[in-house]
Design an enzyme around this catalytic site. Structure first.
Site, short mmCIF file in Angstrom:
data_model
loop_
_atom_site.label_atom_id
_atom_site.label_comp_id
_atom_site.label_asym_id
_atom_site.label_seq_id
_atom_site.Cartn_x
_atom_site.Cartn_y
_atom_site.Cartn_z
CG ASP A 254 -1.92 -1.14 1.21
OD1 ASP A 254 -2.08 -1.76 0.15
OD2 ASP A 254 -2.52 -1.41 2.27
NE ARG A 257 1.49 -3.88 -5.54
CZ ARG A 257 0.83 -4.98 -5.20
NH1 ARG A 257 -0.35 -4.87 -4.59
NH2 ARG A 257 1.31 -6.17 -5.46
CD GLU A 379 7.25 -3.07 -4.75
OE1 GLU A 379 6.45 -2.69 -3.89
OE2 GLU A 379 8.10 -3.95 -4.51
N GLY A 380 4.61 -6.00 -8.49
CA GLY A 380 3.33 -6.52 -8.99
C GLY A 380 3.12 -6.10 -10.43
#
Length: 402
Positions: A254, A257, A379-380
């Site tokens: 949270d 990102r 980070e995804g």
């Protein structure tokens, strides 16, 4: 809604821009060509930033990206805090060079993880530590919950075994924040994060990756073989809460990102600014003219600028929500997905608009295009962010919507 940069952050933003322009840009190409060479110029800069940020909750670095102080600030009526200031600083610094920012001492993504979940004693103990983040494994890419690295309690220590790959600043950092499971049978609820300092027996950097971009930053593979880590280095609550599940360590994302989204916004702005300068030599760039009456190059630039502005505002919102202690998991993923995609599109299109000039090493446009790709992956990935957003919108769990 006031969309201007808060007055109290304008000094920090200006300082970050000066660093990007006068410090990062001049050595950008040098370290792009010298992959794995440490940018020694950053040591002095890191010391200067440490001095500027000492004792300040509104610092430029990753360590200020936390919801920890949000409750106090909210009571005092302060709506803009450490997350927003860190984001604004990152945007400006990545206007200079993404790889050099990622190579900055004490500004690793692991520092943001420590800021997010560490207790007060750990915050004090790891205050001056440069921390990398180790999540990805050979057997699990985008699915962080599939982590196989184990951490077994043994007295006052945990024994870690496993392998991590694609660890940004993994060789140079003082320590690595490692995600490991306490009990594989309990699934994602048992995953915790540990601060493992370099030099700890059983921790070995096995290789450095050769990459498309961000070459100023080292990317390492690290193995852990019976690596004993003090129990006090487990970040946050050591108890396994099946009800809370994975949310504890996921709070890190949270905060991080939006920062990665900010990196994308910064490098995209660099490309837009330079392309605008180049197009001014052959186009009028009249923003009042209807799109149908301007050249294709002008219309393309205007469209890219609109996409960039949308990504910037979504990213600012995600950080602002963190400062106000509002749940921002969905917004952080929206910002990361939008900004990562926009940065890729903008930087590649700017190379195209500049023609042969954009493709050569006389300009940084081709470098920015290469650097931007990673920002849509780590980070995804883009796909994972969209999956997270879908789960939040539909009220589905990870097992219900894969």
């Amino acid at each position: 809604m006031n969309l201007e940069t808060p007055k109290k952050f304008r000094g920090l933003v200006n300082q970050a821009h000066q660093v990007a322009e006068n410090y990062f840009r001049p050595i950008s190409r040098k370290y792009d060509k010298a992959e794995h060479a440490y940018p020694k110029e950053l040591d002095l800069l890191a010391a200067l930033l440490d001095g500027m940020n000492a004792g300040s909750p509104e610092a430029i670095g990753a360590t200020s990206a936390s919801k920890r102080g949000a409750a106090r600030e909210q009571q005092e009526g302060i709506k803009n805090g450490g997350n927003l200031s860190a984001l604004l600083g990152v945007m400006e610094l990545c206007w200079g060079d993404v790889g050099l920012l990622l190579a900055m001492p004490r500004q690793g993504l692991g520092n943001a993880a420590i800021a997010a979940v560490a207790n007060d004693e750990q915050l004090a103990r790891f205050g001056g530590t440069w921390a990398a983040m180790a999540i990805t494994e050979p057997s699990c890419g985008s699915d962080s919950a599939a982590i196989r690295t184990t951490a077994i309690k043994d007295g006052d220590h945990y024994v870690l075994n496993g392998e991590k790959i694609y660890v940004t600043a993994g060789q140079r950092a003082d320590a690595v924040v490692v995600w490991a499971t306490l009990d594989k049978s309990l699934g994602r609820a048992a995953i915790k994060s540990f601060v493992v300092e370099h030099g700890t027996p059983g921790m070995t950097v096995t290789r450095l990756e050769k990459k498309l971009g961000i070459k100023a930053s080292d990317t390492a593979a690290i193995s852990f073989s019976d690596c004993r880590v003090p129990a006090a280095n487990l970040l946050g609550n050591p108890e396994i809460d099946v009800q809370k599940g994975f949310s504890g360590v996921m709070e890190t994302f949270d905060n991080t990102r939006p920062l990665v989204a900010g990196m994308a916004v910064g490098v995209a702005k660099a490309s837009l600014d330079r392309t605008r300068e180049l197009l001014k030599k052959v186009c009028k760039l009249d923003y009042r003219a209807p799109l149908l009456s301007v050249s294709h190059a002008e219309a393309s630039l205007y469209r890219l600028e609109a996409e960039w502005e949308a990504a910037r505002l979504l990213t600012l919102k995600a950080a602002w929500m963190a400062d106000n202690k509002l749940p921002n998991s969905k917004e952080a993923s929206i910002a990361k997905a939008k900004a990562g995609r926009v940065a890729n599109e903008v930087t590649l299109k700017c190379v195209e608009l500049a023609g042969a000039l954009g493709y050569g090493e006389d300009e940084l446009l081709e470098k920015w295009a290469r650097d931007s790709k990673i920002l849509d992956i780590f980070e995804g990935t883009q796909q994972i962010q969209l999956l997270i957003v879908a789960r939040r919108l539909l009220g589905k769990s990870s097992s219900e919507l894969r």
